[in-house]
Design an enzyme around this catalytic site. Structure first.
Site, PDB file in Angstrom:
ATOM      1  N   HIS A 160      65.255 -42.034  27.318  1.00  0.00           N
ATOM      2  CA  HIS A 160      65.194 -42.835  28.423  1.00  0.00           C
ATOM      3  C   HIS A 160      64.024 -43.054  28.893  1.00  0.00           C
ATOM      4  O   HIS A 160      62.865 -42.249  28.687  1.00  0.00           O
ATOM      5  CB  HIS A 160      65.974 -42.318  29.879  1.00  0.00           C
ATOM      6  CG  HIS A 160      67.471 -42.307  29.479  1.00  0.00           C
ATOM      7  ND1 HIS A 160      68.364 -41.322  29.507  1.00  0.00           N
ATOM      8  CD2 HIS A 160      68.310 -43.366  29.074  1.00  0.00           C
ATOM      9  CE1 HIS A 160      69.450 -41.227  29.297  1.00  0.00           C
ATOM     10  NE2 HIS A 160      69.612 -42.723  29.144  1.00  0.00           N
ATOM     11  N   CYS A 247      68.115 -36.463  35.664  1.00  0.00           N
ATOM     12  CA  CYS A 247      69.522 -36.829  35.425  1.00  0.00           C
ATOM     13  C   CYS A 247      70.977 -36.125  36.090  1.00  0.00           C
ATOM     14  O   CYS A 247      71.812 -36.577  36.117  1.00  0.00           O
ATOM     15  CB  CYS A 247      69.556 -36.662  33.760  1.00  0.00           C
ATOM     16  SG  CYS A 247      69.449 -34.855  33.412  1.00  0.00           S
TER      17      CYS A 247
HETATM   18  C1  CIR Z   1      73.083 -38.223  26.725  1.00  0.00           C
HETATM   19  O1  CIR Z   1      72.568 -38.356  25.513  1.00  0.00           O
HETATM   20  O2  CIR Z   1      73.517 -39.257  27.485  1.00  0.00           O
HETATM   21  C2  CIR Z   1      73.291 -37.008  27.375  1.00  0.00           C
HETATM   22  N1  CIR Z   1      73.367 -36.028  26.426  1.00  0.00           N
HETATM   23  C3  CIR Z   1      71.730 -36.505  28.017  1.00  0.00           C
HETATM   24  C4  CIR Z   1      71.436 -37.787  29.186  1.00  0.00           C
HETATM   25  C5  CIR Z   1      70.314 -37.495  30.080  1.00  0.00           C
HETATM   26  N2  CIR Z   1      70.143 -38.317  31.045  1.00  0.00           N
HETATM   27  C6  CIR Z   1      68.934 -38.513  31.551  1.00  0.00           C
HETATM   28  O3  CIR Z   1      68.099 -37.780  31.252  1.00  0.00           O
HETATM   29  N3  CIR Z   1      68.774 -39.377  32.522  1.00  0.00           N
END
Ligand code: CIR
Length: 257
Positions: A160, A247
């Site tokens: 991201h 997140c």
């Molecule tokens: C994903 O791949 O969507 C999750 N395993 C990790 C999401 C992490 N999100 C973020 O850093 N905003």
């Protein structure tokens, strides 16, 4: 009042999405303890923490940031980039409807909240594997009426936009310039992450404190040396799931109890 929406860790977190990381076993008990410490840290910084129930069948649901974009006027509910994560928006939207009117994005748009870095009225949106051009367009349509400018930013080799850069405050952005096109960030002071810690740009700034993962000691020292108050916390189990510190919460102001 500063409000932080979080969600309890799913017992199925080991089935999480992985894009750039190799699979490593996640210790669920340890993750739960780390998440409690994270929530405690938010409380210590003055936030009221609204902790939603775990979603046992949604491994990534603890990463609430990706499932909504909240500004003062509205909460935008995206079509998330990973199909496995799309059901997360249902209960999160219900919780957010207590605080904001909801606006829903529609396919073929996809967008993850981790791609959205708001600095004042400017909203930078990562053009990532999770967020497509139609996602940027629909977010722009949702936020422009409230006076926000939505600016697309190219990101590469990371999940991201906020894996590549985060706002620290004081007009400064912590960044790994290998991962993001910094031309749209002209006018901000760019602070490069140490080359020994390329994954360290994901930090969470709350009031006058910057939360930094304790696994990045050089970055802790760097951000402190730039005059910021730093709180280092251990999020090692979430890093295995390709998460970080931004997140695991959605932070906004609300007067509602
Ligand atoms: C994903 O791949 O969507 C999750 N395993 C990790 C999401 C992490 N999100 C973020 O850093 N905003």
């Amino acid at each position: 009042m500063l409000t932080a929406i979080t969600r309890q860790v799913s017992p199925s977190i080991n089935q999480c999405e992985l894009t750039f990381h190799a699979k490593k076993p996640i210790d669920v008990e340890k993750a739960i303890a780390q998440h409690e410490a994270y929530e405690e840290c938010l409380r210590a910084l003055g936030a009221r923490v609204v902790s939603l129930a775990a979603e046992p069948d949604l491994p990534d649901a603890v990463f609430v940031e990706d499932a909504a974009i909240v500004v003062d006027e509205v909460a935008v509910i995206p079509v998330m980039g990973a199909a496995s994560r799309r059901p997360e928006t249902e209960s999160l939207g219900r919780a957010l409807s207590a605080y904001r009117p909801l606006q829903f994005m529609d396919p073929p748009a996809t967008l993850d909240g981790g791609d959205v870095m708001r600095i004042g009225r400017r909203v930078f949106v990562g053009a990532s594997k999770r967020t497509n051009p139609e996602g940027v367009t629909q977010l722009r349509s949702a936020l422009t009426p409230y006076g926000y400018e939505v600016i697309a930013v190219d990101v590469k080799r990371c999940l991201h936009l906020k894996s590549a850069c985060c706002y620290l405050g004081e007009n400064s952005v912590l960044v790994n310039q290998e991962l993001v096109d910094v031309i749209p960030l002209a006018g901000f002071e760019l602070i490069d992450v140490p080359t020994s810690e390329p994954g360290a740009a994901n930090v969470l700034s709350i009031r006058d404190v910057v939360i930094v993962p304790s696994s990045f000691p050089q970055t802790v020292a760097l951000v402190e040396a730039r005059g910021f108050n730093v709180k280092a916390i251990d999020v090692s189990e979430f890093q295995k799931a390709e998460g970080g510190v931004t997140c695991k919460s959605i932070i906004f102001n609300s007067d509602k109890p």
